[in-house]
Design an enzyme around this catalytic site. Structure first.
Site, PDB file in Angstrom:
ATOM      1  N   LYS A 166       0.857  -1.185   0.000  1.00 19.49           N
ATOM      2  CA  LYS A 166       0.000   0.000   0.000  1.00 19.49           C
ATOM      3  C   LYS A 166       0.902   1.248   0.000  1.00 19.49           C
ATOM      4  CE  LYS A 166      -4.521   0.951   1.874  1.00 19.49           C
ATOM      5  NZ  LYS A 166      -5.652   0.453   2.626  1.00 19.49           N
ATOM      6  N   GLU A 178     -20.544  -5.172   8.854  1.00 20.57           N
ATOM      7  CA  GLU A 178     -21.544  -4.379   9.568  1.00 20.57           C
ATOM      8  C   GLU A 178     -22.680  -5.251  10.086  1.00 20.57           C
ATOM      9  OE1 GLU A 178     -20.206  -3.566   6.642  1.00 20.57           O
ATOM     10  OE2 GLU A 178     -19.168  -1.691   7.031  1.00 20.57           O
ATOM     11  N   ARG A 201     -26.238  -1.562   5.174  1.00 16.01           N
ATOM     12  CA  ARG A 201     -25.980  -2.973   4.895  1.00 16.01           C
ATOM     13  C   ARG A 201     -26.502  -3.867   6.018  1.00 16.01           C
ATOM     14  NH1 ARG A 201     -20.527  -4.893   2.104  1.00 16.01           N
ATOM     15  NH2 ARG A 201     -21.551  -3.852   0.389  1.00 16.01           N
TER      16      ARG A 201
HETATM   17  C1  LIG Z   1     -19.411  -1.910   3.579  1.00 14.05           C
HETATM   18  C2  LIG Z   1     -18.248  -1.007   3.795  1.00 14.05           C
HETATM   19  N1  LIG Z   1     -17.761  -0.827   5.030  1.00 14.05           N
HETATM   20  C3  LIG Z   1     -16.709  -0.012   5.238  1.00 14.05           C
HETATM   21  C4  LIG Z   1     -16.119   0.640   4.197  1.00 14.05           C
HETATM   22  C5  LIG Z   1     -14.981   1.627   4.443  1.00 14.05           C
HETATM   23  N2  LIG Z   1     -13.764   1.185   3.734  1.00 14.05           N
HETATM   24  C6  LIG Z   1     -13.364   1.745   2.588  1.00 14.05           C
HETATM   25  S1  LIG Z   1     -11.989   1.066   1.982  1.00 14.05           S
HETATM   26  C7  LIG Z   1     -11.883   0.002   3.290  1.00 14.05           C
HETATM   27  C8  LIG Z   1     -10.753  -0.957   3.378  1.00 14.05           C
HETATM   28  C9  LIG Z   1     -10.742  -1.875   2.226  1.00 14.05           C
HETATM   29  O1  LIG Z   1      -9.633  -2.704   2.363  1.00 14.05           O
HETATM   30  P1  LIG Z   1      -9.134  -3.532   1.115  1.00 14.05           P
HETATM   31  O2  LIG Z   1     -10.301  -4.139   0.423  1.00 14.05           O
HETATM   32  O3  LIG Z   1      -8.075  -4.455   1.568  1.00 14.05           O
HETATM   33  O4  LIG Z   1      -8.561  -2.429   0.145  1.00 14.05           O
HETATM   34  P2  LIG Z   1      -7.200  -1.577   0.234  1.00 14.05           P
HETATM   35  O5  LIG Z   1      -7.620  -0.187   0.603  1.00 14.05           O
HETATM   36  O6  LIG Z   1      -6.313  -2.177   1.268  1.00 14.05           O
HETATM   37  O7  LIG Z   1      -6.646  -1.649  -1.116  1.00 14.05           O
HETATM   38  C10 LIG Z   1     -12.929   0.194   4.184  1.00 14.05           C
HETATM   39  C11 LIG Z   1     -13.131  -0.532   5.434  1.00 14.05           C
HETATM   40  C12 LIG Z   1     -16.663   0.432   2.917  1.00 14.05           C
HETATM   41  N3  LIG Z   1     -16.165   1.052   1.832  1.00 14.05           N
HETATM   42  N4  LIG Z   1     -17.707  -0.393   2.734  1.00 14.05           N
END
Ligand SMILES: Cc1ncc(C[n+]2csc(CCOP(=O)(O)OP(=O)(O)O)c2C)c(N)n1
Length: 601
Positions: A250, A336, A364
């Site tokens: 990242k 969630e 959700r």
């Molecule tokens: C249902 C939901 N809950 C929380 C979020 C907030 N959120 C946005 S990105 C993220 C992390 C995603 O992690 P990953 O899929 O590993 O992607 P990365 O940013 O590490 O590439 C979260 C928790 C979201 N977008 N959707």
């Protein structure tokens, strides 16, 4: 990307990680004929730049500019809009099934993060795809991070794979080893396939995906385009589901972001040379900070209080609380639904859970709020941050539905705070209510109001009359109250006296106060930072109707139902007429219309 984001902020580390992955995917596949679906979409800036949007990239997340997420309306290369995590495999499988029914032959590729993969619906889709055995490619963009470090058993499992040797290499090595054993020979080797598979399974943790019906490739260096291209070409020739496990860093390519990917997931503008964030000087704390501070002080006094976050420890402010209460702040991952039912379970055992979930993500868990909390009248407190228009993240993140979906539920108490102190008192009220109770508050800074030393809970279902007036009444909820007060002041300067009611509760409504205002002021203007349909104004209308006041003149101000793009909250609010100027104008219009009709008050 770095230059643009340094000026305007955005999902910096998240989008720097999969740059090579994005390049390789667009090189190997014939997009948009082949369908490329990014989970969440916050990591897809390089995809945007590569698909005809390089010149417009500096407008990303700006009012009228490119969306920070994927948007079908923006480009044919954005095949599925996202913003919430965990949807990509379901959408991809749906497209793959449709492709086969239509007799088409394109590839479908879902790119999902290790965080997104832990979402319940991603697991549901994985489960079906593995069973279905259809041609489908899932690329896992594994950087060991959700926004915060990823949590949970799946994350632990991926960690073990990361440390292990690639599955296919092990299989090849065992094959060679068997062949080299004197007397085993080619024939024997074939019958030894089972032994080979068993040995490789014993050695390689990555085998779970294979057991679930996917052909597994990995782990592969996600920054090595040659390695990626090789495996993509191989995957294209397979006619069953494939999981390609890539390891990315990242923030790759920008040292400060690589060093601290947590802080750099999404950022404010920054100074490229030093990596220092440029923050606007705030005069008041954010509502999120007030939530975190209040929660911490309530937890100090009551050891039954627990706080739950679904992968948003920083966004909810609970990362400030967890060092003090590591056992009572629980991060469940992007889950969630699970968070809400977990809270219900804890409450039944005597704990006092606070579920801190953004308005948009609580959508959700709607059924869990209904089925696992409200129907049993279980006292779970919901801290619903980011209520209302959120700004740069746009339509997938605006919290414009919570009043509607919460106020319809049996036993649920719904509050929205006008300022920091009221937020603190509402949190106290919610924790002590003995029923499900939600407190909604917006993104951004408070008004600079002092918070009481000793927090008194509010009387449930009682509003607050902030100003008297005989020419009309403004009935406002949440952060719209300060706008309503300002509107009333502007009108007073013109000789128009309007009352202002801070409703505090969307459910139960303070019926007595609403009816009294309806009877004395004659016309009501309701104001909410929420969709008009089914929201707070609708609740006031229902109250009037239920008490024989259907004839009362009422104007509802709020956000018209629609897909509203990103933009500064103050700009969007002005557009919808829910700022002081818009509210005052609506009151003037209403009074002028009355005068034309000869109505005297
Ligand atoms: C249902 C939901 N809950 C929380 C979020 C907030 N959120 C946005 S990105 C993220 C992390 C995603 O992690 P990953 O899929 O590993 O992607 P990365 O940013 O590490 O590439 C979260 C928790 C979201 N977008 N959707």
């Amino acid at each position: 990307m770095i230059e643009t984001l340094s000026k305007i902020g955005g999902h910096t580390a998240a989008s720097l990680g999969p740059v090579e992955l994005s390049l390789a995917l667009h090189y190997a596949f014939d997009t948009p004929r082949d369908r490329l679906i990014w989970d969440v979409g916050h990591q897809a800036y390089s995809h945007k730049i590569l698909t005809g949007r390089r010149d417009r990239f500096p407008t990303v997340k700006q009012y009228g500019g490119l969306s920070g997420f994927l948007r079908r309306e923006e480009s044919p290369y954005d095949v599925f809009n996202a913003g919430h995590a965990g949807t990509s495999i379901s959408a991809a499988l749906g497209m793959a099934i449709a492709r086969d029914l239509k007799g088409d032959d394109f590839h479908v590729i879902a790119v999902i993060g290790d965080g997104g993969l832990t979402a319940g619906m991603a697991m549901e889709a994985f489960n079906q795809a593995g069973h279905d055995k259809r041609r489908l490619i899932v690329v896992l963009n594994d950087n060991e991070m959700s926004i915060a470090p990823n949590v949970g058993a799946v994350s632990g499992y991926l960690n073990r794979i990361r440390g292990g040797q690639p599955y296919n290499t092990i299989k090849d090595e065992i094959e060679e080893l068997l062949k080299s054993i004197p007397g085993v020979g080619e024939m024997m080797f074939k019958s030894a396939k089972m032994v080979k598979d068993a040995i490789s399974r014993a050695f390689v943790p990555g085998v779970l995906a294979e057991e679930l019906g996917f052909r597994y490739y990995g782990p592969i260096n996600g920054h090595d385009t040659d390695a990626l291209l090789e495996v993509f070409e191989e995957a294209k020739n397979l006619d069953h589901p494939v999981l390609i496990h890539t390891l990315t860093k990242k923030g790759k390519g920008y040292e400060p972001a690589e060093r601290d990917p947590y802080s750099w997931h999404g950022t404010t503008p920054f100074d490229i040379a030093s990596g220092a964030f440029i923050k606007s000087k705030a005069t008041a704390p954010t509502y999120t900070q007030v939530f975190a501070d209040t929660t911490a002080s309530m937890m100090e006094r009551d050891e039954r209080i627990v706080a739950i976050t679904a992968a948003m420890p920083d966004g909810t402010g609970l990362n400030k609380v967890s060092p003090q209460f590591p056992d009572r702040v629980i991060d469940v991952g992007i889950a969630e639904q699970h968070a809400v039912t977990l809270a219900a379970g804890m409450a039944l055992e005597g704990m006092k859970p606070i579920c801190a979930i953004y308005s948009t993500f609580l959508q959700r868990a709607f059924d869990q709020v209904v089925h696992d909390v409200c129907l049993m009248d279980i006292p779970v407190a919901f801290a619903v941050d980011r209520g209302g228009i959120v700004g740069a993240d746009g339509p997938t993140h605006h919290g414009l539905l919570d009043f509607t979906y919460l106020r319809a539920l049996p036993n649920m108490i719904v509050m929205a705070s006008k300022d920091e102190n009221e937020l603190a008192r509402m949190l106290k009220t919610a924790v002590e209510a003995g029923h499900p109770a939600a407190v909604r508050f917006p993104r951004g800074n408070g008004l600079g109001v002092q918070i009481d030393e000793v927090l008194e809970p509010l009387e449930i279902g009682k509003g607050e009359l902030l100003r008297e007036g005989r020419d009309g009444a403004i009935v406002a909820i949440g952060h719209m109250v300060s706008e309503a007060v300002e509107a009333a002041e502007r009108l007073a300067a013109e000789g128009v006296e309007v009352a202002v009611m801070n409703a505090r509760f969307v459910r139960p409504i303070d019926t007595e106060m609403v009816l009294a205002l309806a009877d004395t002021a004659g016309c009501l203007v309701t104001v909410e930072d929420h969709f008009l349909d089914g929201g707070f104004g609708s609740a006031i209308l229902e109250t009037l109707e239920a008490h024989g006041r259907s004839g009362v003149k009422i104007a509802r101000l709020g956000v018209p139902v629609g897909v509203h793009q990103h933009g500064p909250p103050e700009v969007l609010r002005a557009r919808f007429g829910i700022d002081a100027a818009g509210i005052a104008q609506r009151v003037r219009d209403l009074i002028a219309a009355d005068r034309r009709l000869g109505v005297h008050r």
